[in-house]
Design a protein around this motif. Structure first.
Motif, PDB file in Angstrom:
ATOM      1  N   ILE A 174       0.841  -1.205   0.000  1.00  0.00           N
ATOM      2  CA  ILE A 174       0.000   0.000   0.000  1.00  0.00           C
ATOM      3  C   ILE A 174       0.866   1.241   0.000  1.00  0.00           C
ATOM      4  CG2 ILE A 174      -1.655   1.339   1.363  1.00  0.00           C
ATOM      5  CD1 ILE A 174      -2.811  -1.335   2.346  1.00  0.00           C
ATOM      6  N   ALA A 175       1.937   1.253   0.827  1.00  0.00           N
ATOM      7  CA  ALA A 175       2.799   2.433   0.923  1.00  0.00           C
ATOM      8  C   ALA A 175       3.517   2.687  -0.398  1.00  0.00           C
ATOM      9  CB  ALA A 175       3.799   2.252   2.050  1.00  0.00           C
ATOM     10  N   VAL A 176       4.061   1.654  -1.057  1.00  0.00           N
ATOM     11  CA  VAL A 176       4.796   1.837  -2.307  1.00  0.00           C
ATOM     12  C   VAL A 176       3.841   2.284  -3.417  1.00  0.00           C
ATOM     13  CG1 VAL A 176       6.136   0.655  -4.093  1.00  0.00           C
ATOM     14  CG2 VAL A 176       6.606   0.202  -1.678  1.00  0.00           C
ATOM     15  N   ALA A 177       2.659   1.695  -3.481  1.00  0.00           N
ATOM     16  CA  ALA A 177       1.685   2.090  -4.503  1.00  0.00           C
ATOM     17  C   ALA A 177       1.245   3.537  -4.313  1.00  0.00           C
ATOM     18  CB  ALA A 177       0.462   1.156  -4.466  1.00  0.00           C
ATOM     19  N   THR A 178       1.097   3.975  -3.066  1.00  0.00           N
ATOM     20  CA  THR A 178       0.696   5.359  -2.798  1.00  0.00           C
ATOM     21  C   THR A 178       1.772   6.321  -3.265  1.00  0.00           C
ATOM     22  OG1 THR A 178      -0.620   4.645  -0.893  1.00  0.00           O
ATOM     23  CG2 THR A 178       0.021   6.974  -0.998  1.00  0.00           C
ATOM     24  N   ALA A 179       3.054   6.013  -2.992  1.00  0.00           N
ATOM     25  CA  ALA A 179       4.139   6.892  -3.424  1.00  0.00           C
ATOM     26  C   ALA A 179       4.250   6.914  -4.944  1.00  0.00           C
ATOM     27  CB  ALA A 179       5.454   6.437  -2.799  1.00  0.00           C
ATOM     28  N   MET A 180       3.940   5.798  -5.631  1.00  0.00           N
ATOM     29  CA  MET A 180       3.951   5.784  -7.093  1.00  0.00           C
ATOM     30  C   MET A 180       2.927   6.771  -7.656  1.00  0.00           C
ATOM     31  SD  MET A 180       4.361   1.729  -8.111  1.00  0.00           S
ATOM     32  CE  MET A 180       5.935   0.879  -8.027  1.00  0.00           C
ATOM     33  N   GLN A 181       1.759   6.832  -7.011  1.00  0.00           N
ATOM     34  CA  GLN A 181       0.715   7.726  -7.491  1.00  0.00           C
ATOM     35  C   GLN A 181       0.996   9.181  -7.140  1.00  0.00           C
ATOM     36  OE1 GLN A 181      -1.881   7.421  -9.460  1.00  0.00           O
ATOM     37  NE2 GLN A 181      -2.569   9.553  -9.095  1.00  0.00           N
ATOM     38  N   GLU A 182       1.480   9.438  -5.936  1.00  0.00           N
ATOM     39  CA  GLU A 182       1.645  10.807  -5.467  1.00  0.00           C
ATOM     40  C   GLU A 182       2.863  11.489  -6.083  1.00  0.00           C
ATOM     41  OE1 GLU A 182      -0.438  12.483  -3.808  1.00  0.00           O
ATOM     42  OE2 GLU A 182      -1.765  10.995  -2.898  1.00  0.00           O
ATOM     43  N   SER A 183       3.982  10.783  -6.242  1.00  0.00           N
ATOM     44  CA  SER A 183       5.229  11.447  -6.661  1.00  0.00           C
ATOM     45  C   SER A 183       6.028  10.671  -7.691  1.00  0.00           C
ATOM     46  CB  SER A 183       6.117  11.683  -5.438  1.00  0.00           C
ATOM     47  OG  SER A 183       6.527  10.437  -4.887  1.00  0.00           O
ATOM     48  N   THR A 184       5.464   9.577  -8.226  1.00  0.00           N
ATOM     49  CA  THR A 184       6.211   8.669  -9.112  1.00  0.00           C
ATOM     50  C   THR A 184       7.537   8.240  -8.469  1.00  0.00           C
ATOM     51  OG1 THR A 184       7.315  10.439 -10.327  1.00  0.00           O
ATOM     52  CG2 THR A 184       5.159   9.719 -11.155  1.00  0.00           C
ATOM     53  N   LEU A 185       7.520   8.077  -7.145  1.00  0.00           N
ATOM     54  CA  LEU A 185       8.680   7.643  -6.349  1.00  0.00           C
ATOM     55  C   LEU A 185       9.883   8.582  -6.528  1.00  0.00           C
ATOM     56  CD1 LEU A 185       8.592   3.733  -6.665  1.00  0.00           C
ATOM     57  CD2 LEU A 185       8.263   5.098  -4.589  1.00  0.00           C
ATOM     58  N   LEU A 186       9.622   9.906  -6.611  1.00  0.00           N
ATOM     59  CA  LEU A 186      10.672  10.924  -6.636  1.00  0.00           C
ATOM     60  C   LEU A 186      10.445  11.871  -5.460  1.00  0.00           C
ATOM     61  CD1 LEU A 186      10.866  11.813 -10.447  1.00  0.00           C
ATOM     62  CD2 LEU A 186      12.400  10.327  -9.130  1.00  0.00           C
ATOM     63  N   ASN A 187      11.524  12.334  -4.867  1.00  0.00           N
ATOM     64  CA  ASN A 187      11.433  13.216  -3.702  1.00  0.00           C
ATOM     65  C   ASN A 187      11.232  14.649  -4.189  1.00  0.00           C
ATOM     66  OD1 ASN A 187      11.438  13.755  -0.948  1.00  0.00           O
ATOM     67  ND2 ASN A 187      13.656  14.120  -0.883  1.00  0.00           N
ATOM     68  N   TYR A 188       9.997  15.135  -4.048  1.00  0.00           N
ATOM     69  CA  TYR A 188       9.626  16.441  -4.590  1.00  0.00           C
ATOM     70  C   TYR A 188       9.846  17.555  -3.569  1.00  0.00           C
ATOM     71  CZ  TYR A 188       7.424  15.478  -9.115  1.00  0.00           C
ATOM     72  OH  TYR A 188       7.172  15.168 -10.442  1.00  0.00           O
ATOM     73  N   ALA A 189      10.389  18.685  -4.082  1.00  0.00           N
ATOM     74  CA  ALA A 189      10.345  19.950  -3.346  1.00  0.00           C
ATOM     75  C   ALA A 189       9.146  20.734  -3.876  1.00  0.00           C
ATOM     76  CB  ALA A 189      11.639  20.729  -3.558  1.00  0.00           C
ATOM     77  N   SER A 190       8.813  21.821  -3.214  1.00  0.00           N
ATOM     78  CA  SER A 190       7.648  22.611  -3.619  1.00  0.00           C
ATOM     79  C   SER A 190       8.075  24.000  -4.067  1.00  0.00           C
ATOM     80  CB  SER A 190       6.649  22.737  -2.458  1.00  0.00           C
ATOM     81  OG  SER A 190       5.599  23.625  -2.793  1.00  0.00           O
ATOM     82  N   GLY A 191       7.488  24.426  -5.197  1.00  0.00           N
ATOM     83  CA  GLY A 191       7.744  25.787  -5.649  1.00  0.00           C
ATOM     84  C   GLY A 191       7.067  26.805  -4.778  1.00  0.00           C
ATOM     85  N   VAL A 192       6.080  26.369  -4.012  1.00  0.00           N
ATOM     86  CA  VAL A 192       5.382  27.265  -3.111  1.00  0.00           C
ATOM     87  C   VAL A 192       6.181  27.460  -1.818  1.00  0.00           C
ATOM     88  CG1 VAL A 192       3.230  27.617  -1.809  1.00  0.00           C
ATOM     89  CG2 VAL A 192       3.164  26.542  -4.064  1.00  0.00           C
TER      90      VAL A 192
END
Length: 284
Positions: A174-192
């Motif tokens: 569940i955790a790996v599938a959620t990260a695939m959907q939310e960030s494609t398993l990349l560590n995102y920073a925010s422009g905001v």
């Protein structure tokens, strides 16, 4: 010269020397010159002659020399004990001085202590401690399910935290599938949130203040920007929230993930279930 030798006796000028009855010649001394003596007969005449006297002197000298040589050889062959000891000591001292001038300057080992017991065993030499092996960096997991190496590394961070927390295998998927959907398993920073870009990141997004692998929002109470930019912290925060969902193990992957994320697209997680299961199998 012998006192009886009339040839060497000096007479006072003008006074005749007294002669014995058996002597038939006389000798007169006039000034510092002697008169030539008249030849005499008998033993004294023979002894007075110069060649005889030279021969006698030579014989006496030879006898004295032979005696001295015999005495010297006797002394050399058997020197007295004190002399022998002195010669031995001098020879040993000379050898020690010669040895002290050797080129070898290594220290002489100290003599054994007289109080040491002859049966005492020498102290064992301490064994050298084995050198510590340099810590080897664990091999990076081989990517599976079409992931890049970076994505696979992030998936491993998620799975490792779940294994440490003793999360069941279904929770890992569940955790790996959620990260695939939310960030494609990349560590995102925010422009905001410009602060998020001060930490290691692999992409920049603009979905409100969402950051990290799970796009968790600091404004929603998930944690500080700094913490959420760390994959291990973000995964732990997700698992702790999942454990708070009643009956999550009986739910479908989509419903369990949506209960945690509260996403605007609740059914999008299901599409990643098979790939997530493959990744978890490769990492456990």
């Amino acid at each position: 010269m012998h006192p009886d030798d009339d040839f060497d006796q000096k007479l006072t000028p003008g006074q005749p020397a007294s002669l014995s009855a058996d002597e038939t010649s006389s000798e007169w001394v006039m000034g510092r010159h002697r008169a030539v003596p008249t030849p005499r007969r008998g033993v004294r005449a023979v002894l007075v002659s110069t060649p005889v006297r030279v021969a006698l002197a030579t014989g006496v000298t030879c006898c004295l020399g032979a005696t001295a040589i015999v005495a010297t050889r006797h002394d050399d062959e058997a020197p007295p004990p004190p002399v022998t000891e002195a010669l031995t000591d001098r020879a040993l001292a000379a050898q020690e001085k010669a040895a002290s001038r050797s080129f070898d300057r290594s220290p002489t080992p100290a003599p054994a202590s007289p109080t040491a017991s002859p049966s005492a065993e020498p102290s064992p030499t301490p064994k050298p401690k084995p050198k510590k092996k340099a810590a080897t960096k664990p091999a990076r997991p081989r990517p599976v399910a079409g992931l890049t190496q970076t994505q696979m590394d992030n998936a491993k961070a998620i799975v490792d935290v779940g294994v440490d927390m003793k999360i069941p295998r279904q929770g890992l998927v569940i955790a790996v599938a959620t990260a695939m959907q939310e960030s494609t398993l990349l560590n995102y920073a925010s422009g905001v949130l410009p602060e998020s870009q001060n930490y290691p990141h692999q992409a920049v997004g603009w979905d409100h203040d969402s950051v990290g692998l799970f796009q968790q929002r600091p404004s929603s109470g998930w944690g500080s920007v700094r913490d959420l930019m760390r994959p291990a912290y973000a995964a732990r925060a997700f698992y702790e929230a999942l454990l708070q969902v009643p009956g999550w193990q009986q739910m479908s992957l989509t419903l369990a993930a949506q209960a945690v994320q509260i996403s605007a697209f609740p059914y999008a997680y299901a599409q990643h279930e098979d790939r997530a299961a493959t990744v978890v199998a490769a990492l456990t």
